[in-house]
Structure formats: C-alpha cells, structure tokens
Design a protein around this motif. Structure first.
Motif, mmCIF file in Angstrom:
data_model
loop_
_atom_site.group_PDB
_atom_site.id
_atom_site.type_symbol
_atom_site.label_atom_id
_atom_site.label_comp_id
_atom_site.label_asym_id
_atom_site.label_seq_id
_atom_site.Cartn_x
_atom_site.Cartn_y
_atom_site.Cartn_z
ATOM 1 N N TRP A 133 53.739 -32.719 -5.487
ATOM 2 C CA TRP A 133 52.845 -32.797 -4.329
ATOM 3 C C TRP A 133 51.375 -32.878 -4.746
ATOM 4 N N TYR A 134 51.050 -32.459 -6.001
ATOM 5 C CA TYR A 134 49.646 -32.313 -6.385
ATOM 6 C C TYR A 134 48.933 -33.662 -6.471
ATOM 7 N N GLY A 135 49.620 -34.672 -7.002
ATOM 8 C CA GLY A 135 48.985 -35.980 -7.142
ATOM 9 C C GLY A 135 47.748 -35.913 -8.018
ATOM 10 N N PHE A 136 46.681 -36.613 -7.602
ATOM 11 C CA PHE A 136 45.396 -36.569 -8.290
ATOM 12 C C PHE A 136 44.360 -35.953 -7.367
ATOM 13 N N ASP A 137 43.599 -34.992 -7.887
ATOM 14 C CA ASP A 137 42.600 -34.323 -7.072
ATOM 15 C C ASP A 137 41.265 -35.076 -7.120
ATOM 16 N N GLU A 138 40.236 -34.512 -6.474
ATOM 17 C CA GLU A 138 38.943 -35.189 -6.379
ATOM 18 C C GLU A 138 38.241 -35.326 -7.721
ATOM 19 N N ASP A 139 38.604 -34.486 -8.672
ATOM 20 C CA ASP A 139 38.015 -34.589 -10.010
ATOM 21 C C ASP A 139 38.736 -35.613 -10.877
ATOM 22 N N GLY A 140 39.854 -36.164 -10.359
ATOM 23 C CA GLY A 140 40.673 -37.063 -11.165
ATOM 24 C C GLY A 140 41.699 -36.325 -11.994
ATOM 25 N N GLY A 141 41.926 -35.047 -11.676
ATOM 26 C CA GLY A 141 42.886 -34.248 -12.412
ATOM 27 C C GLY A 141 44.289 -34.347 -11.852
ATOM 28 N N SER A 142 45.282 -34.195 -12.721
ATOM 29 C CA SER A 142 46.673 -34.157 -12.316
ATOM 30 C C SER A 142 47.440 -33.325 -13.352
ATOM 31 N N VAL A 143 48.737 -33.157 -13.126
ATOM 32 C CA VAL A 143 49.514 -32.243 -13.973
ATOM 33 C C VAL A 143 50.515 -32.995 -14.853
ATOM 34 N N HIS A 144 51.007 -32.300 -15.895
ATOM 35 C CA HIS A 144 52.000 -32.807 -16.860
ATOM 36 C C HIS A 144 51.453 -34.022 -17.616
ATOM 37 N N ASP A 145 50.388 -33.817 -18.382
ATOM 38 C CA ASP A 145 49.741 -34.974 -19.010
ATOM 39 C C ASP A 145 50.301 -35.309 -20.384
ATOM 40 N N VAL A 146 50.140 -36.598 -20.727
ATOM 41 C CA VAL A 146 50.427 -37.092 -22.072
ATOM 42 C C VAL A 146 49.162 -37.738 -22.642
ATOM 43 N N ILE A 147 48.009 -37.142 -22.327
ATOM 44 C CA ILE A 147 46.745 -37.632 -22.884
ATOM 45 C C ILE A 147 46.167 -36.639 -23.890
ATOM 46 N N GLY A 148 46.373 -35.341 -23.652
ATOM 47 C CA GLY A 148 45.934 -34.347 -24.624
ATOM 48 C C GLY A 148 46.928 -34.276 -25.771
ATOM 49 N N THR A 149 46.526 -33.674 -26.856
ATOM 50 C CA THR A 149 47.405 -33.577 -28.019
ATOM 51 C C THR A 149 48.091 -32.218 -28.019
ATOM 52 N N ARG A 150 47.443 -31.194 -28.454
ATOM 53 C CA ARG A 150 47.873 -29.800 -28.443
ATOM 54 C C ARG A 150 46.745 -29.027 -29.097
ATOM 55 N N CYS A 151 46.447 -27.840 -28.653
ATOM 56 C CA CYS A 151 45.423 -27.067 -29.358
ATOM 57 C C CYS A 151 45.954 -26.747 -30.749
ATOM 58 N N PHE A 198 52.730 -28.466 -16.832
ATOM 59 C CA PHE A 198 51.973 -27.695 -15.844
ATOM 60 C C PHE A 198 50.455 -27.781 -16.043
ATOM 61 N N MET A 199 49.972 -28.361 -17.126
ATOM 62 C CA MET A 199 48.534 -28.393 -17.388
ATOM 63 C C MET A 199 47.863 -29.415 -16.483
ATOM 64 N N ALA A 214 42.114 -25.160 -13.821
ATOM 65 C CA ALA A 214 43.183 -24.204 -13.525
ATOM 66 C C ALA A 214 44.445 -24.913 -13.049
ATOM 67 N N SER A 215 45.559 -24.597 -13.679
ATOM 68 C CA SER A 215 46.836 -25.189 -13.291
ATOM 69 C C SER A 215 47.245 -24.707 -11.903
ATOM 70 N N PRO A 216 47.811 -25.586 -11.081
ATOM 71 C CA PRO A 216 48.303 -25.174 -9.764
ATOM 72 C C PRO A 216 49.679 -24.511 -9.812
ATOM 73 N N VAL A 217 50.276 -24.360 -11.009
ATOM 74 C CA VAL A 217 51.624 -23.807 -11.119
ATOM 75 C C VAL A 217 51.655 -22.350 -10.669
ATOM 76 N N ARG A 218 52.756 -21.978 -10.022
ATOM 77 C CA ARG A 218 52.960 -20.603 -9.579
ATOM 78 C C ARG A 218 54.408 -20.193 -9.900
ATOM 79 N N PRO A 219 54.670 -18.887 -10.009
ATOM 80 C CA PRO A 219 56.026 -18.449 -10.320
ATOM 81 C C PRO A 219 57.063 -19.094 -9.397
ATOM 82 N N GLY A 220 58.113 -19.615 -9.996
ATOM 83 C CA GLY A 220 59.162 -20.329 -9.264
ATOM 84 C C GLY A 220 59.065 -21.832 -9.414
ATOM 85 N N ASP A 221 57.878 -22.358 -9.751
ATOM 86 C CA ASP A 221 57.752 -23.792 -10.004
ATOM 87 C C ASP A 221 58.487 -24.163 -11.285
ATOM 88 N N TYR A 222 58.976 -25.405 -11.336
ATOM 89 C CA TYR A 222 59.646 -25.854 -12.561
ATOM 90 C C TYR A 222 59.539 -27.360 -12.722
#
Length: 283
Positions: A133-151, A198-199, A214-222
């Motif tokens: 449901w999150y889609g893309f927000d006003e900042d251009g953010g979205s979840v489950h990305d494959v653009i970052g690498t890993r810290c 979830f990122m 901030a991730s929109p994930v909450r307990p119970g999401d999967y």
C-alpha cells in the motif's frame, strides 16, 4: 583549492536534454508469473520452521524449492538485509543489480529475485507484501529496495575512521561462516548486495543522493517469497533499526525479525515451470 573542472554547456544542450527516455526492459518483457497456480501453492501452505534473527545480528535458513518463506516484523519497526544463494551451488547468488534493471528500484508482489551470471534465473518470487500500500511517498521514497548495498565496516572505516563490527555485512559474514565453516575472510567474497527488506529509501530530488527514512513496517507485517530453487538465505537485522536516523552504530532502537518457512503440497510441483540456468553459451 580543490580542482573541479566545469565545462561550458554547448549550444545544443537543451536539445540534447530534451531527448525522451527509453525504458530498457519494458513492462511485459518478462513472462508473467502463473498466479493461479501460485494461489494453489499458497492454499496448501503449512508452517514447518521459524528462525528468530536477534537485533544487530544475522541468521541463515534453508528453503527447499516450492516452499514459501516470510520475513516478519515481530516487536518493533526493523529493517533487514537479505542475501540468497543456491543451496546446492554457492557460486549462484542473488544479483540485486540485474533484479533492479529487470523490475524497478523497489520490489513488491509479482517481482522476482534473479541470480548472477552465468545462471541468470529466478531464485524467488515475491508472493505477498503487506506494505504494498505504501507505494512512493512525496520524497520519492519506497520500501524493499535494490539500490542500496548493505552497511559495511569498510565504508564505515573509510568515512569515520572507526571500526564497527555489527554492520550488516559483518553480521551476514558471521552467519555465513557459521553455516559453511569458511573463515570471515572467505565469507567476504560470498556476502553480496542485498534486498533491503522493509527499508524506506530513495534519491533526493535536488542532489540525487541515496537517502533513508523511517520504515513504515509494524509488528505483523511481512514480505513473503516463493522459492523457485533450493535456497540458502541469510538475514541481518540492521543496526540502524528502522533507519530513521543512521546506521552502523549502537544508538538506534533495534528489534528482532522472524523468518517463517512453509512447506507446500508436493503434488503441485509438476504444475510449476521451474527456472533453469541460462542456456547461453560463449562462442
């Protein structure tokens, strides 16, 4: 003074910039998943195992072909970094760059996780996403990305001069070491770019820099996936928690994540078109 050349725009600069973009892999290029048969698999799901990934740590897990696995938020908002390998051949692993090119910057239901060359086949299909449901927000953010690498501790040392041992790369290496018996130095070569589960991320509109919020994930999401080959998974609970402030430190509130494994009716196996490694051969 830092030397940074700046060139004068040519007279036809506006004309060059006005050229329309072309999508490299248009929608419809890839075969559509068989959602009707997938629904039959889902109807037969039975939970057979679960793995708890502690905060600022990682754990491996196995998912046989034809099973489902879910990454579940349990106690609080937490992002996870996911690696996948072919459980029978660790040279075959998740290829985030090609997955991004074939699908999009952020994945959701119906997208696949593709393996590296020369195999280049689907490893897993995202079968359900409670954050779709999150889609893309006003900042251009979205979840489950494959653009970052890993810290990772190498970049952390480069930027801060400090050593931190619970970066996602470090966590994934330790879990991979414990699974395979390899050394940490060997594991460095197997741990790879991730699906940031979830990122919430994107690129700033002005400077085009990679951001997190901030991730929109909450307990119970999967996030649920269907294994199209035998998988070895590895999941790190990021030391950034929900990644609302930073990462690679002990400052953020962090929570565990749960991986649930579901078996399915083996009688359905013949109904699925299981992916084979690429048939391409060098001349």
């Amino acid at each position: 003074m830092t030397f940074k050349p700046q060139h004068q725009a040519p007279t036809d600069a506006a004309e060059r910039r006005a050229i329309k973009p072309v999508v490299v892999y248009p929608n419809g290029t890839l075969p559509e998943p068989d959602f009707a048969t997938l629904a039959e698999f889902k109807a037969s799901m039975k939970k057979v195992n679960e793995v708890i990934v502690p905060p600022r740590d990682a754990r491996t897990f196995h998912v046989p072909k034809g099973y489902f696995f879910r990454i579940v938020s349990v106690d609080g908002p937490q992002v996870g970094d996911l690696n996948l390998w072919n459980a029978n051949d660790l040279k075959e692993r998740f290829f985030s760059g090609k997955t991004r090119a074939l699908h999009r910057t952020h994945l959701t239901t119906g997208d696949r996780l593709w393996s590296n060359m020369p195999y280049l086949r689907s490893m897993a299909l995202i079968s359900e996403d409670t954050l779709d449901w999150y889609g893309f927000d006003e900042d251009g953010g979205s979840v489950h990305d494959v653009i970052g690498t890993r810290c990772d501790p190498f970049t952390n040392r480069l930027l801060s001069g400090n050593d931190y041992h619970h970066c996602c790369h470090s966590n994934l290496c330790r879990a991979f070491r414990d699974e395979t018996g390899m050394s940490m130095q060997e594991a460095d070569h197997y741990v790879h770019d991730v699906l940031n589960v979830f990122m919430c991320t994107g690129f700033t509109k002005d400077t085009h820099q990679y951001f997190m919020k901030a991730s929109p994930v909450r307990p119970g999401d999967y996030l649920e996936m269907f294994a199209e080959i035998d998988l070895l998974g590895n999941l790190s609970t990021c030391p950034g928690g929900d990644c609302s402030t930073g990462h690679s430190s002990d400052e953020a509130a962090c929570y565990p994540l749960k991986v649930e494994i579901y078996e399915t009716d083996p009688a359905l196996q013949d109904k699925w078109d299981w992916p084979a490694p690429s048939a391409y051969q060098h001349p």
